[in-house]
Scaffold this motif. Structure first.
Motif, mmCIF file in Angstrom:
data_model
loop_
_atom_site.group_PDB
_atom_site.id
_atom_site.type_symbol
_atom_site.label_atom_id
_atom_site.label_comp_id
_atom_site.label_asym_id
_atom_site.label_seq_id
_atom_site.Cartn_x
_atom_site.Cartn_y
_atom_site.Cartn_z
ATOM 1 N N ILE A 1 71.705 102.448 -1.699
ATOM 2 C CA ILE A 1 70.855 102.853 -0.571
ATOM 3 C C ILE A 1 69.651 103.658 -1.070
ATOM 4 C CG2 ILE A 1 70.835 103.903 1.703
ATOM 5 C CD1 ILE A 1 73.805 103.718 1.797
ATOM 6 N N ASP A 2 69.839 104.379 -2.170
ATOM 7 C CA ASP A 2 68.742 105.159 -2.743
ATOM 8 C C ASP A 2 67.524 104.264 -2.965
ATOM 9 O OD1 ASP A 2 68.092 107.733 -3.291
ATOM 10 O OD2 ASP A 2 69.244 107.901 -5.132
ATOM 11 N N TYR B 1 65.864 103.272 0.279
ATOM 12 C CA TYR B 1 65.002 104.328 0.796
ATOM 13 C C TYR B 1 63.695 104.409 0.017
ATOM 14 C CZ TYR B 1 68.178 106.602 4.041
ATOM 15 O OH TYR B 1 68.956 106.895 5.113
ATOM 16 N N PHE C 1 64.854 117.149 3.646
ATOM 17 C CA PHE C 1 65.718 117.812 4.616
ATOM 18 C C PHE C 1 65.126 119.045 5.290
ATOM 19 C CE2 PHE C 1 68.400 115.662 1.530
ATOM 20 C CZ PHE C 1 69.129 114.848 2.367
ATOM 21 N N ILE D 1 71.701 111.547 -5.297
ATOM 22 C CA ILE D 1 72.062 110.683 -4.169
ATOM 23 C C ILE D 1 72.157 111.495 -2.887
ATOM 24 C CG2 ILE D 1 73.158 108.775 -5.389
ATOM 25 C CD1 ILE D 1 75.772 110.229 -5.211
ATOM 26 N N LEU D 2 71.372 112.553 -2.801
ATOM 27 C CA LEU D 2 71.421 113.418 -1.623
ATOM 28 C C LEU D 2 71.066 112.663 -0.355
ATOM 29 C CD1 LEU D 2 69.717 116.710 -2.827
ATOM 30 C CD2 LEU D 2 72.116 116.335 -2.329
ATOM 31 N N VAL D 3 69.931 111.958 -0.381
ATOM 32 C CA VAL D 3 69.426 111.320 0.834
ATOM 33 C C VAL D 3 70.382 110.235 1.329
ATOM 34 C CG1 VAL D 3 67.493 110.134 1.863
ATOM 35 C CG2 VAL D 3 67.082 111.857 0.126
ATOM 36 N N PRO D 4 70.751 109.248 0.472
ATOM 37 C CA PRO D 4 71.662 108.214 0.970
ATOM 38 C C PRO D 4 73.034 108.758 1.362
ATOM 39 C CG PRO D 4 71.224 107.927 -1.367
ATOM 40 C CD PRO D 4 70.297 108.964 -0.900
ATOM 41 N N ASN D 5 73.529 109.774 0.656
ATOM 42 C CA ASN D 5 74.818 110.334 1.016
ATOM 43 C C ASN D 5 74.760 110.982 2.396
ATOM 44 O OD1 ASN D 5 77.333 110.225 -0.065
ATOM 45 N ND2 ASN D 5 76.907 111.620 -1.730
ATOM 46 N N PHE D 6 73.602 111.537 2.702
ATOM 47 C CA PHE D 6 73.393 112.113 4.032
ATOM 48 C C PHE D 6 73.546 111.028 5.098
ATOM 49 C CE2 PHE D 6 70.422 113.264 7.468
ATOM 50 C CZ PHE D 6 70.983 114.470 7.854
#
Lengths: 336, 350
Positions: free
Chosen positions: A57-58, A61, A291, B198-203
């Motif tokens: 998914i990274d 994005y 975030f 992998i902060l964003v996808p893990n979110f």
């Protein structure tokens, strides 16, 4: 039941029996070797869900834009996120870049990694050498240097914030010596110094332990032989200790670098990246972009994550190659 | 004087201390001061009243103004050492103060009032531990909730980590099956994928599973630790296969073998992993910061971070909270230091 020998009557054995019946039935169906998959399944499932899937998914994005969280609803933008990050008229001057904060954080992270890891390995080595002497209460002293490793980053930051604040004990000591107080965390230069210092303080115990284990693995008779040949202490260090410790030193160096590149927690609480962007590092940039801003730019954050991932990959492979080579050297030098 | 200290500094088996011993010993003493000093200072400060914290330069130990109960007054009155107009110096309790004039009485004989210029009186101080800092944070900041959240995450995540990692390690060390080495490599390779990238996808994953602002959103992503699998597998390899074969002869199921034979025998390795897991989860910061945004779900670390932004004027509460947060880890350190350092030295994990 024939396996009564393995039966007990306590609550956890009751739990065992409850799980046991279906497991036994399953075992009869799939056979013993394949039941192994059942044992690895929970661990693999968690890893697939929270590590492998996110990597995929990274990329989704990084190549899409907008502020939408669901990848399916995000428009494809190709390499635009990367182009935004890397758009600079002069790469050596962050203020000429479109994302000047990104470049500043890259510069800061590079500077931090080199200074912090260099000094930390140096002090870890000195400490390990001192602890390797036959001194009284060695276990206690080893513990002293290790203690901060266990503290949480937030606690570490608050402990030092309390010491360094404007009316803190350090300024009080300065005032006692007749000097005027210093804004340790509000002056850009000093803030960077303390970020490096605190992060060495918090982590050097771990690296000291690895080096100490390496030192203790060096055979004592080598030193005794050198003493017979009346080799000077410096010669003993440079010809015996240093070469034989080299594999551990490389491990420490690369582990330290991998960690330093990802510096975030302590600094975030201690300085918040400030003053200005003097202590802004790459992970904080990712966190803020993805975030903490009102418009969450997930694509840009993911692109920056991939840049970080590439750096870490290079470091990891460097470690694998270097450790293998130094182990080979060690083996060959012993043969001679 | 130095001759008496020499035994302390000298290495074992070496009769006389030379200059390198003195140098090494000074380095170690400086280390003790630098490593423990700031923490000790924080703990001492956490027992100070706000007034004592505002003092500059600060005192080492917590001092507070002495107060005394006086007949006819419900509240205890502050005690001052006052220089009376007749030149004598006495310890008196202050009734009230108007402008620069203070009205004082003798606690033993409160009938007679003395009027003194405030410049001629100074507070009497005594060693006083402001325990109120600790008791008040539970009422004022729902500190109990944060403590509970942290304990819940730490305990539950550690139990699941132990179970899942032990199951995987059991399969990888005691069975021969197709793809075993690939699975092991796959698990170990995740060591190279730190959570920061992998902060964003893990979110996204966690929010899709409906675990945002839930403690489970912190627990589940953290339980499949590759270090744990590695550590336990290496240990289980040393458990003899004969034990397992014997149990199979007795018709024990594979699950029963795992639960009743392998797990108890792997207890030392499980203990090491448990210590590490407790410290990892207790100290976690970045991931909880992203998942838990509602304050009633905060862990101690998040609460401390939030307060240090808001409470800069209320350091006395912040310091007490910090001390409570570092207490469990310090206890673990004090009692289990040997196991932790041995674990790190042998496996190189952290």
């Amino acid at each position: 039941m024939p396996d009564a020998r393995y039966r007990g009557k306590s609550p956890q054995t009751f739990l065992l029996d409850v799980v046991d019946a279906p497991m036994r039935a399953l075992q009869r169906v799939v056979g013993v070797p394949r039941i192994a998959w059942l044992f690895v399944a929970p661990n693999l499932l968690i890893l697939a869900l929270f590590t492998f899937l996110p990597i995929v998914i990274d990329f989704a994005y990084a190549f899409t834009g907008g502020a939408e969280l669901y990848p399916g609803r995000r428009p494809w933008v190709g390499g635009e996120n990367f182009a935004t990050l890397f758009e600079c008229t002069n790469y050596l001057d962050p203020s000429t870049c479109r994302k000047d904060l990104f470049w500043r954080s890259i510069f800061n992270t590079g500077k931090f990694a080199i200074v912090q890891v260099g000094l930390m390995v140096l002090f870890s080595l000195i400490t390990a050498l001192v602890l390797n002497r036959r001194i009284v209460a060695r276990g206690f002293f080893r513990g002293v240097f290790f203690y901060p490793v266990l503290l949480s980053p937030v606690v570490v930051a608050l402990v030092w914030k309390w010491v360094l604040q404007r009316e803190g004990v350090l300024n009080a000591l300065l005032a006692g010596a007749g000097a005027s107080p210093v804004g340790w965390l509000t002056d850009a230069g000093w803030a960077f110094f303390w970020v490096v210092f605190v992060s060495i303080w918090a982590h050097m115990g771990f690296y000291t332990l690895i080096l100490l284990a390496g030192l203790q693995a060096i055979p004592r008779d080598l030193y005794e032989a050198a003493e017979m040949d009346s080799a000077s202490p410096w010669r003993r260090f440079s010809r015996i200790t240093l070469p034989l410790l080299m594999p551990n030193l490389i491990v420490v160096l690369v582990l330290g670098l991998i960690r330093a590149v990802q510096v975030f927690d302590e600094v975030f609480v201690l300085t918040g990246g400030g003053p200005g962007s003097a202590t802004m590092f790459i992970v904080q940039f990712i966190y803020q972009t993805g975030f903490a801003e009102s418009i969450r730019l997930y694509g840009l954050a993911a692109a920056a994550s991939l840049v970080l991932a590439l750096t870490l990959l290079v470091l990891t492979f460097a470690q694998l190659r270097l450790t293998r080579r130094s182990l080979d050297n060690r083996a060959t030098s012993r043969d001679v | 004087m130095f001759s008496q200290l020499r035994w302390l500094v000298a290495r074992r088996g070496v009769a006389r201390a030379d200059w390198t011993d003195w140098l090494a010993w000074s380095y170690l003493l400086l280390g003790v001061l630098l490593m423990f000093g700031p923490v000790v200072w924080l703990v001492l400060s956490s027992f100070k009243t706000p007034a004592a914290l505002n003092e500059f330069p600060p005192r080492l130990l917590p001092y507070g103004q002495k107060s005394v109960a006086v007949a006819g007054h419900t509240d205890a009155l502050p005690v001052y050492r006052a220089k009376l107009p007749d030149g004598s110096v006495r310890e008196l309790a202050e009734l009230h103060r108007i402008g620069i004039q203070s009205t004082l009485v003798d606690p033993a004989a409160p009938e007679r009032e003395y009027k003194v210029n405030i410049r001629d009186r100074e507070p009497v101080r005594e060693l006083a531990f402001a325990v109120g800092n600790y008791t008040e944070i539970f009422g004022k900041f729902s500190f109990g909730t944060y403590l509970w959240n942290s304990v819940f995450i730490t305990v539950v995540a550690t139990l699941i980590t132990l179970l899942f990692n032990a199951m995987a390690a059991f399969a990888l060390s005691k069975y021969r099956f197709r793809g075993r080495d690939a699975v092991f490599l796959l698990i170990i390779s995740t060591l190279m994928i730190p959570p920061t990238i992998i902060l964003v996808p893990n979110f996204l994953v966690v929010s899709e599973l409906g675990m945002l602002n839930s403690l489970w959103g912190v627990i589940w992503p953290a339980v499949a630790t590759p270090t744990g699998v590695f550590l336990l597998r290496q240990y289980m390899l040393t458990i003899p296969d004969e034990l397992i074969d014997a149990a199979r002869m007795d018709n024990a199921s594979e699950w029963r073998i795992f639960w009743r034979i392998v797990l108890p025998l792997a207890a030392p390795a499980l203990a090491v992993l448990a210590i590490f897991s407790v410290m990892w989860r207790w100290n976690d910061f970045l991931w909880p910061l992203i998942v838990l945004s509602r304050s009633e779900k905060f862990t101690l670390q998040l609460a401390l971070n939030a307060f240090q932004g808001e409470l800069t004027t209320q350091w006395h509460y912040l310091l007490a909270m910090t001390v409570i947060t570092l207490l469990p880890v310090t206890l673990v350190f004090a009692f289990l230091q040997r196991h932790i350092t041995a674990g790190i030295a042998s496996a190189g994990i952290k």
